[in-house]
Design a protein around this motif. Structure first.
Motif, mmCIF file in Angstrom:
data_model
loop_
_atom_site.group_PDB
_atom_site.id
_atom_site.type_symbol
_atom_site.label_atom_id
_atom_site.label_comp_id
_atom_site.label_asym_id
_atom_site.label_seq_id
_atom_site.Cartn_x
_atom_site.Cartn_y
_atom_site.Cartn_z
ATOM 1 N N GLY A 1 -5.781 14.822 -5.026
ATOM 2 C CA GLY A 1 -5.817 13.694 -4.249
ATOM 3 C C GLY A 1 -5.623 12.349 -4.952
ATOM 4 N N HIS A 2 -4.850 11.398 -3.945
ATOM 5 C CA HIS A 2 -4.526 9.990 -4.836
ATOM 6 C C HIS A 2 -5.339 9.079 -3.969
ATOM 7 N N LEU A 3 -5.895 7.957 -4.734
ATOM 8 C CA LEU A 3 -6.648 6.918 -3.958
ATOM 9 C C LEU A 3 -5.826 5.586 -4.365
ATOM 10 N N VAL A 4 -5.896 5.086 -3.222
ATOM 11 C CA VAL A 4 -5.125 3.545 -3.424
ATOM 12 C C VAL A 4 -5.910 2.531 -2.650
ATOM 13 N N ASN A 5 -6.327 1.401 -3.335
ATOM 14 C CA ASN A 5 -7.135 0.262 -2.879
ATOM 15 C C ASN A 5 -6.289 -0.950 -2.915
ATOM 16 N N ALA B 1 0.799 -1.111 0.044
ATOM 17 C CA ALA B 1 -0.086 -0.097 -0.048
ATOM 18 C C ALA B 1 0.774 1.293 0.179
ATOM 19 N N LEU B 2 1.794 1.242 0.867
ATOM 20 C CA LEU B 2 2.800 2.614 0.832
ATOM 21 C C LEU B 2 3.515 2.695 -0.360
ATOM 22 N N LEU C 1 -4.024 0.798 -7.767
ATOM 23 C CA LEU C 1 -4.984 -0.162 -7.471
ATOM 24 C C LEU C 1 -4.302 -1.624 -7.502
ATOM 25 N N ASP C 2 -4.638 -2.266 -6.622
ATOM 26 C CA ASP C 2 -4.048 -3.919 -6.504
ATOM 27 C C ASP C 2 -5.277 -4.605 -6.690
ATOM 28 N N VAL D 1 -1.490 -8.727 -5.785
ATOM 29 C CA VAL D 1 -0.311 -9.166 -5.289
ATOM 30 C C VAL D 1 -0.087 -8.606 -3.811
ATOM 31 N N ALA D 2 -0.717 -7.770 -3.398
ATOM 32 C CA ALA D 2 -0.310 -7.010 -2.274
ATOM 33 C C ALA D 2 0.114 -7.788 -0.940
ATOM 34 N N GLY D 3 -0.505 -8.888 -0.929
ATOM 35 C CA GLY D 3 -0.531 -9.920 0.271
ATOM 36 C C GLY D 3 0.269 -10.975 -0.186
#
Length: 310
Positions: free
Chosen positions: A223-227, A106-107, A253-254, A278-280
């Motif tokens: 603004g920036h959105l992360v999901n 996420a970061l 986005l992931d 693949v974030a996890g």
């Protein structure tokens, strides 16, 4: 040996941990899953799936020996828990096993979006130097809104705070252990306050399109959105429209509505960063999820409480 129906793909080194203990039926896609249940349902003792892949009431009914249903990660939105509990099945997930990995990702997405790393790399390859490019903000003092301050959300918050960001959050109710953060009673109010927004809430009907056109408008043109939560949490059409019109600056986005298909509305936009859910996923995280599953089965077999019950 008991029989395990494995509905998620995992690397051979991690599958080896399962093969030591179970007869493993590999069914990582829809065709092999249907074939496995048609041919081997009477043999299945345990199921290891994940939240997006799930396991249905009909599939539960088809497996007379089934004793335990497990989700690989924290999410379990597509597991039919009502049917499982009606059968008296033990149910568990992988809560906590990949929190650090997801928070890291996420970061990374947020940094890449705010600092426009893909765009700057493309500009360099096109022959442009820094003087021809817009200045991008650093993190210090920016306000980060986190939708869902659970285990993963809290790890995102701690990482962002180390960059000097100011943290706000929206949950169904305030947390009493969230010192140094500000609570907002709606996603819209949080987005109106925030410079950037990270979605880390569970999936399911209660959070479907929690980030909609109104939330994106409140986030605003800088603004920036992360999901990194679930694709269903963000209205894809509204996001594509906001990005194309410059009503928000960027998105990373992931996860997507309609996985595993990529979000067609977003593919042509140069202010979007996309990764394939693949974030996890890391060697450490996947091993931890497998070991957690084994620990849950072992606890169930001993008649002890599950390690991570649902």
């Amino acid at each position: 040996m008991p029989t395990l129906l494995l509905l998620v793909p995992i690397a051979a080194e991690h599958k080896a941990l399962l093969l030591e203990r179970y007869h493993v039926i590999d069914a990582p896609d829809a065709a092999s899953r249907a074939a496995a249940i048609a041919a081997r349902a009477a043999d299945i003792d345990f199921v290891l799936t994940n939240g997006s892949t799930g396991f249905t009431a009909d599939e539960i009914d088809a497996c007379p020996r089934l004793k335990l249903l497990a989700a690989q990660g924290a999410g379990y939105e597509n597991l039919d828990l009502a049917a499982a509990r009606a059968r008296g099945l033990a149910c568990c997930n992988g809560a906590g096993t990949n929190d650090d990995c997801v928070a890291d990702h996420a970061l990374a997405l947020l940094l890449s979006s705010v600092r426009a790393l893909p765009q700057q790399g493309a500009a360099l390859r096109a022959g442009l130097w820094r003087d021809a490019l817009p200045l991008r903000p650093n993190f210090g003092g920016r306000r980060l809104g986190i939708v869902g301050l659970g285990g993963i959300g809290r790890k995102i918050a701690s990482r962002a705070a180390a960059f000097g960001m100011v943290i706000g959050y929206h949950n169904r109710r305030p947390r009493h252990d969230a010192d140094g953060t500000t609570y907002f009673d709606s996603a819209t109010a949080l987005a109106d306050w925030a410079d950037d927004l990270v979605v880390a809430t569970p999936g399911g009907a209660a959070t479907r399109h929690i980030v909609d056109a109104g939330v994106l408008a409140a986030l605003g043109p800088g603004g920036h959105l992360v999901n990194i939560a679930r694709g269903s949490c963000v209205d894809t059409a509204a996001l594509a429209e906001a990005l194309a019109a410059g009503r928000i600056a960027g998105a990373a986005l992931d996860v997507y509505e309609g996985e595993p298909q990529p979000p067609r509305e977003l593919l042509g936009l140069d202010n979007v960063i996309l990764t394939p859910h693949v974030a996890g996923w890391s060697p450490q995280a996947i091993r931890a999820t497998v070991e957690n599953f084994i620990a849950n089965v072992d606890a169930w077999e001993r008649g002890e409480p599950l390690r991570t019950p649902i």
